[in-house]
Design a protein around this motif. Structure first.
Motif, mmCIF file in Angstrom:
data_model
loop_
_atom_site.group_PDB
_atom_site.id
_atom_site.type_symbol
_atom_site.label_atom_id
_atom_site.label_comp_id
_atom_site.label_asym_id
_atom_site.label_seq_id
_atom_site.Cartn_x
_atom_site.Cartn_y
_atom_site.Cartn_z
ATOM 1 N N ASP A 119 -12.415 -5.030 12.952
ATOM 2 C CA ASP A 119 -12.005 -6.324 12.407
ATOM 3 C C ASP A 119 -13.060 -6.879 11.459
ATOM 4 O O ASP A 119 -12.746 -7.414 10.396
ATOM 5 C CB ASP A 119 -11.758 -7.329 13.533
ATOM 6 C CG ASP A 119 -10.489 -7.032 14.301
ATOM 7 O OD1 ASP A 119 -9.659 -6.237 13.805
ATOM 8 O OD2 ASP A 119 -10.330 -7.592 15.407
ATOM 9 N N LEU A 122 -12.915 -4.897 8.195
ATOM 10 C CA LEU A 122 -11.737 -5.286 7.404
ATOM 11 C C LEU A 122 -11.937 -6.658 6.767
ATOM 12 O O LEU A 122 -11.570 -6.869 5.601
ATOM 13 C CB LEU A 122 -10.493 -5.302 8.282
ATOM 14 C CG LEU A 122 -9.894 -3.950 8.645
ATOM 15 C CD1 LEU A 122 -8.753 -4.129 9.638
ATOM 16 C CD2 LEU A 122 -9.392 -3.247 7.396
ATOM 17 N N LEU A 123 -12.509 -7.567 7.486
ATOM 18 C CA LEU A 123 -12.773 -8.901 6.953
ATOM 19 C C LEU A 123 -13.707 -8.831 5.752
ATOM 20 O O LEU A 123 -13.469 -9.503 4.731
ATOM 21 C CB LEU A 123 -13.353 -9.785 8.058
ATOM 22 C CG LEU A 123 -13.569 -11.246 7.725
ATOM 23 C CD1 LEU A 123 -12.250 -11.926 7.398
ATOM 24 C CD2 LEU A 123 -14.238 -11.947 8.883
ATOM 25 N N GLU A 125 -14.080 -6.259 3.779
ATOM 26 C CA GLU A 125 -13.318 -5.637 2.686
ATOM 27 C C GLU A 125 -12.406 -6.665 2.022
ATOM 28 O O GLU A 125 -12.312 -6.721 0.795
ATOM 29 C CB GLU A 125 -12.492 -4.466 3.211
ATOM 30 C CG GLU A 125 -13.298 -3.243 3.564
ATOM 31 C CD GLU A 125 -12.440 -2.133 4.145
ATOM 32 O OE1 GLU A 125 -11.206 -2.174 3.979
ATOM 33 O OE2 GLU A 125 -12.999 -1.223 4.767
ATOM 34 N N TYR A 126 -11.734 -7.474 2.825
ATOM 35 C CA TYR A 126 -10.844 -8.490 2.267
ATOM 36 C C TYR A 126 -11.619 -9.508 1.444
ATOM 37 O O TYR A 126 -11.175 -9.929 0.379
ATOM 38 C CB TYR A 126 -10.073 -9.204 3.378
ATOM 39 C CG TYR A 126 -9.016 -8.344 4.043
ATOM 40 C CD1 TYR A 126 -8.320 -7.367 3.341
ATOM 41 C CD2 TYR A 126 -8.713 -8.519 5.376
ATOM 42 C CE1 TYR A 126 -7.369 -6.585 3.947
ATOM 43 C CE2 TYR A 126 -7.763 -7.739 6.004
ATOM 44 C CZ TYR A 126 -7.084 -6.772 5.272
ATOM 45 O OH TYR A 126 -6.136 -6.000 5.878
ATOM 46 N N LYS A 127 -12.795 -9.896 1.918
ATOM 47 C CA LYS A 127 -13.624 -10.826 1.159
ATOM 48 C C LYS A 127 -14.015 -10.224 -0.190
ATOM 49 O O LYS A 127 -14.005 -10.896 -1.223
ATOM 50 C CB LYS A 127 -14.872 -11.204 1.949
ATOM 51 C CG LYS A 127 -14.630 -12.178 3.067
ATOM 52 C CD LYS A 127 -15.919 -12.512 3.793
ATOM 53 C CE LYS A 127 -15.691 -13.444 4.948
ATOM 54 N NZ LYS A 127 -16.948 -13.737 5.680
ATOM 55 N N GLU A 129 -12.367 -7.913 -1.858
ATOM 56 C CA GLU A 129 -11.171 -7.869 -2.697
ATOM 57 C C GLU A 129 -10.855 -9.241 -3.281
ATOM 58 O O GLU A 129 -10.489 -9.351 -4.460
ATOM 59 C CB GLU A 129 -9.967 -7.368 -1.882
ATOM 60 C CG GLU A 129 -9.999 -5.889 -1.604
ATOM 61 C CD GLU A 129 -8.780 -5.427 -0.801
ATOM 62 O OE1 GLU A 129 -7.753 -6.138 -0.796
ATOM 63 O OE2 GLU A 129 -8.867 -4.370 -0.180
ATOM 64 N N ILE A 130 -11.014 -10.278 -2.473
ATOM 65 C CA ILE A 130 -10.752 -11.632 -2.959
ATOM 66 C C ILE A 130 -11.718 -11.990 -4.073
ATOM 67 O O ILE A 130 -11.330 -12.580 -5.091
ATOM 68 C CB ILE A 130 -10.825 -12.640 -1.791
ATOM 69 C CG1 ILE A 130 -9.637 -12.445 -0.856
ATOM 70 C CG2 ILE A 130 -10.883 -14.077 -2.297
ATOM 71 C CD1 ILE A 130 -9.701 -13.243 0.423
#
Length: 174
Positions: A119, A122-123, A125-127, A129-130
């Protein structure tokens, strides 16, 4: 003093009991008149020969009943040997169950830690990408400054030519 008289302590030492045990025996047995067998000199109580025999007989009766009780305990222990073996087996099974539950809990804890780590990754990675998406949508500050100058002049000319300025509510009072 004659050698026939003994103190309660001496008698207790001979019998291998405490002074309190002797006093309790005497008090429990209502048939014994304490004054017959004892004499007091100062704070010391002396027991006569007859009193010594009576007290010894009281404790010898107790020791014979204690011997019977000990034999009963041995018999019970002999019978309970099977019970003790069953109890040992039960306790061993209980310990093995507890150990297996402990192993299972360790597995679950490891799984939980792995999921938490996934988790977290993934968090991150999402940051990332954002941030990349924001960088694509919003121009850099240098481009913004240059573009802002050109767009302001273009907007000013367009707004003046296209429509008049809207009046604010406070301007109507004038």
């Amino acid at each position: 003093m004659s050698e026939n008289l003994k103190t309660i302590r001496e008698l207790a030492d001979e019998l291998g009991v405490s002074k309190q045990a002797i006093w309790q025996k005497i008090k429990r047995d209502t048939s014994i008149d304490l004054r017959q067998f004892t004499s007091k000199k100062g704070n010391t109580v002396y027991v006569s020969v007859d009193g010594q025999k009576t007290i010894r007989s009281m404790f010898s009766n107790d020791s014979s009943t204690q011997g019977r009780q000990h034999k009963d305990d041995v018999d019970v222990n002999g019978k309970s040997g099977v019970d003790e073996q069953d109890e040992v087996k039960f306790l061993r099974n209980l310990v093995s169950e507890i150990q297996s539950e402990k192993k299972e809990l360790h597995k679950l804890l490891d799984q939980q830690q792995r999921l938490a780590l996934q988790d977290k990754n993934l968090l991150e990675e999402y940051k990332a990408e954002i941030k990349d998406l924001k960088a694509l949508v919003m121009p850099s500050p240098e481009v913004e400054k240059d573009g802002a100058l050109h767009s302001e002049t273009a907007q000013d000319t367009e707004s003046v030519e296209a429509k008049p300025r809207a009046k604010k509510w406070w301007q109507f009072k004038k």
